[in-house]
Design a protein around this motif. Structure first.
Motif, PDB file in Angstrom:
ATOM      1  N   PRO A  43     -66.103  64.952  -5.184  1.00 38.42           N
ATOM      2  CA  PRO A  43     -65.874  66.303  -4.659  1.00 38.42           C
ATOM      3  C   PRO A  43     -65.793  67.349  -5.762  1.00 38.42           C
ATOM      4  N   GLU A  44     -65.244  66.982  -6.923  1.00 41.84           N
ATOM      5  CA  GLU A  44     -65.120  67.935  -8.022  1.00 41.84           C
ATOM      6  C   GLU A  44     -66.493  68.366  -8.519  1.00 41.84           C
ATOM      7  N   ARG A  45     -67.412  67.431  -8.644  1.00 44.64           N
ATOM      8  CA  ARG A  45     -68.760  67.801  -9.068  1.00 44.64           C
ATOM      9  C   ARG A  45     -69.461  68.629  -7.991  1.00 44.64           C
ATOM     10  N   LEU A  46     -69.307  68.231  -6.744  1.00 47.14           N
ATOM     11  CA  LEU A  46     -70.002  68.907  -5.650  1.00 47.14           C
ATOM     12  C   LEU A  46     -69.588  70.374  -5.531  1.00 47.14           C
ATOM     13  N   ARG A  47     -68.345  70.679  -5.829  1.00 51.45           N
ATOM     14  CA  ARG A  47     -67.884  72.059  -5.636  1.00 51.45           C
ATOM     15  C   ARG A  47     -68.613  73.047  -6.557  1.00 51.45           C
ATOM     16  N   HIS A  48     -69.203  72.551  -7.644  1.00 48.88           N
ATOM     17  CA  HIS A  48     -69.924  73.426  -8.562  1.00 48.88           C
ATOM     18  C   HIS A  48     -71.270  73.882  -8.005  1.00 48.88           C
ATOM     19  N   VAL A  49     -71.803  73.160  -7.009  1.00 48.20           N
ATOM     20  CA  VAL A  49     -73.161  73.450  -6.543  1.00 48.20           C
ATOM     21  C   VAL A  49     -73.257  73.601  -5.032  1.00 48.20           C
ATOM     22  N   ALA A  50     -72.145  73.437  -4.317  1.00 46.11           N
ATOM     23  CA  ALA A  50     -72.136  73.635  -2.868  1.00 46.11           C
ATOM     24  C   ALA A  50     -72.301  75.118  -2.553  1.00 46.11           C
ATOM     25  N   PRO A  51     -72.665  75.479  -1.321  1.00 45.43           N
ATOM     26  CA  PRO A  51     -72.862  76.899  -1.003  1.00 45.43           C
ATOM     27  C   PRO A  51     -71.689  77.798  -1.374  1.00 45.43           C
ATOM     28  N   ALA A  52     -70.457  77.279  -1.264  1.00 39.81           N
ATOM     29  CA  ALA A  52     -69.296  78.100  -1.606  1.00 39.81           C
ATOM     30  C   ALA A  52     -69.305  78.534  -3.061  1.00 39.81           C
ATOM     31  N   ALA A  53     -69.958  77.750  -3.947  1.00 38.88           N
ATOM     32  CA  ALA A  53     -70.051  78.130  -5.353  1.00 38.88           C
ATOM     33  C   ALA A  53     -70.902  79.376  -5.559  1.00 38.88           C
ATOM     34  N   PHE A  54     -71.687  79.734  -4.544  1.00 37.16           N
ATOM     35  CA  PHE A  54     -72.514  80.922  -4.592  1.00 37.16           C
ATOM     36  C   PHE A  54     -71.921  82.054  -3.745  1.00 37.16           C
ATOM     37  N   GLY A  55     -70.682  81.865  -3.272  1.00 40.12           N
ATOM     38  CA  GLY A  55     -70.042  82.854  -2.421  1.00 40.12           C
ATOM     39  C   GLY A  55     -70.495  82.799  -0.984  1.00 40.12           C
ATOM     40  N   LEU A  56     -71.088  81.673  -0.577  1.00 39.11           N
ATOM     41  CA  LEU A  56     -71.599  81.521   0.792  1.00 39.11           C
ATOM     42  C   LEU A  56     -70.704  80.543   1.541  1.00 39.11           C
ATOM     43  N   ASP A  57     -69.721  81.041   2.221  1.00 37.93           N
ATOM     44  CA  ASP A  57     -68.783  80.181   2.949  1.00 37.93           C
ATOM     45  C   ASP A  57     -69.343  79.818   4.319  1.00 37.93           C
TER      46      ASP A  57
END
Length: 345
Positions: A325-339
């Motif tokens: 999960p820690e790695r995924l959070r860097h590239v998931a949509p939320a990392a681009f401000g897309l919740d």
């Protein structure tokens, strides 16, 4: 096992990197021209296990707006001064080089250094990503790295920290100072560290994707998706491209098919999510590829224009980003401000 790249495979390799770009990473055309007739071929491609794990390594890439490279052609040796600065800092010569991102034009960038360094089949993104703080080395907070970039007019900026946000902010400022685009090098790591902290095998994957794409040049688009190891998300005509009212870098592309379904692609410098009738079906770090249905061109984000007929295919996400999960959070949509852009189960 060492793999040999032949000059005749350059087109397939570049096509594969275009697919892995997910609509970003820049066009491969310029790098193909720079590399095609260079006295580099054949080029050996090493897996990390093929080399001594203590071998010093570096990653090379262009950062900023790669479109500007079509207006301001880069030097033939754009990385020489940056590598010299990195090696003065680390005190060792980097005998190997890998990709920063094995996607788009930067998939080919390390080949510029093939004359005197061994090319390692590894990179730090596994697809195109827009920010330096999304480098896998920084996501894992690997210590001892040094990042070097151009600030224009022969100026060099060197950042020695593992704080990803600091590297991103300083590099971004330097790139603006340099005119919007420039070379970048990351050093201070070894080939052995690639085994845990990098995405492995994407040059080989690009070559296989490119070969599959060429082999399916006249096949139905649904068969093309299967041959690429992906899934067809939809086909149709682009009926609208709307800029985000809250994010000047984001846009929504609307596509209609002949059955009345509405598809939407959310894009920034890469394609980040795909929705069918309002339901999210694919999202970063999955690789969303948009192809012109007629010409079969692999399209960059700004190439998906009104009335164009396109096919949208999802390729599997790099497993490295999905592993924790820690790695995924860097590239998931939320990392681009897309919740809220999480694919439905």
């Amino acid at each position: 096992m060492v793999r040999t790249l032949e000059q005749a495979q350059l087109t397939e390799l570049a096509r594969g990197f275009s697919l892995l770009g997910s609509g970003g990473g820049g066009s491969t055309d310029l790098l193909e021209l720079m590399i095609a007739d260079a006295p580099l071929w054949p080029i050996d491609l090493y897996a990390p296990d093929d080399l001594d794990p203590d071998t010093p390594c570096l990653a090379a890439a262009y950062v900023g707006s790669t479109y500007l490279l079509t207006e301001r052609i880069p030097d033939l040796d754009p990385f020489v001064s940056l590598i010299a600065a990195a090696e003065r800092w680390t005190g060792v010569r980097a005998e190997a080089v890998c990709s920063l991102e094995a996607a788009g034009m930067n998939g080919l960038t390390p080949l510029l250094l093939a004359a005197d360094r061994r090319i390692v089949d590894a990179d730090f993104m596994g697809r195109a990503l827009p920010r330096v703080d999304q480098v896998s080395l920084f996501a894992d907070r690997v210590p001892g790295t040094v990042t070097v970039c151009s600030s224009g007019a022969d100026g060099i900026v060197l950042v020695a920290t593992d704080r990803a946000a600091d590297v991103e902010h300083v590099v971004r400022s330097a790139v603006v100072q340099a005119g919007g685009v420039g070379p970048l090098v990351i050093a201070g790591f070894t080939v052995g560290e690639l085994r845990e902290h990098a995405i492995l095998g994407n040059h080989s994957r690009a070559l296989e994707l490119g070969a599959a794409f060429e082999a399916a040049a006249t096949a139905p688009l649904s068969e093309l998706a299967v041959r690429l190891g992906g899934r067809m998300l939809g086909t149709g005509r682009v009926t609208g491209v709307e800029a985000s009212p809250t994010d000047p870098h984001a846009s929504t592309i609307e596509i209609s098919d002949d059955r009345g379904e509405i598809f939407r692609i959310i894009g920034r410098s890469e394609f980040l999510a795909f929705m069918r009738n309002g339901v999210v079906e694919a999202a970063t770090p999955e690789i969303i590829v948009t192809i012109d249905s007629i010409s079969r061109d692999v399209l960059l984000v700004d190439g998906v224009t009104f009335s164009r007929h396109v096919a949208v295919i999802a390729l599997p996400a790099p497993a490295w980003w999905m592993s924790t999960p820690e790695r995924l959070r860097h590239v998931a949509p939320a990392a681009f401000g897309l919740d809220g852009l999480v694919p439905a189960a």
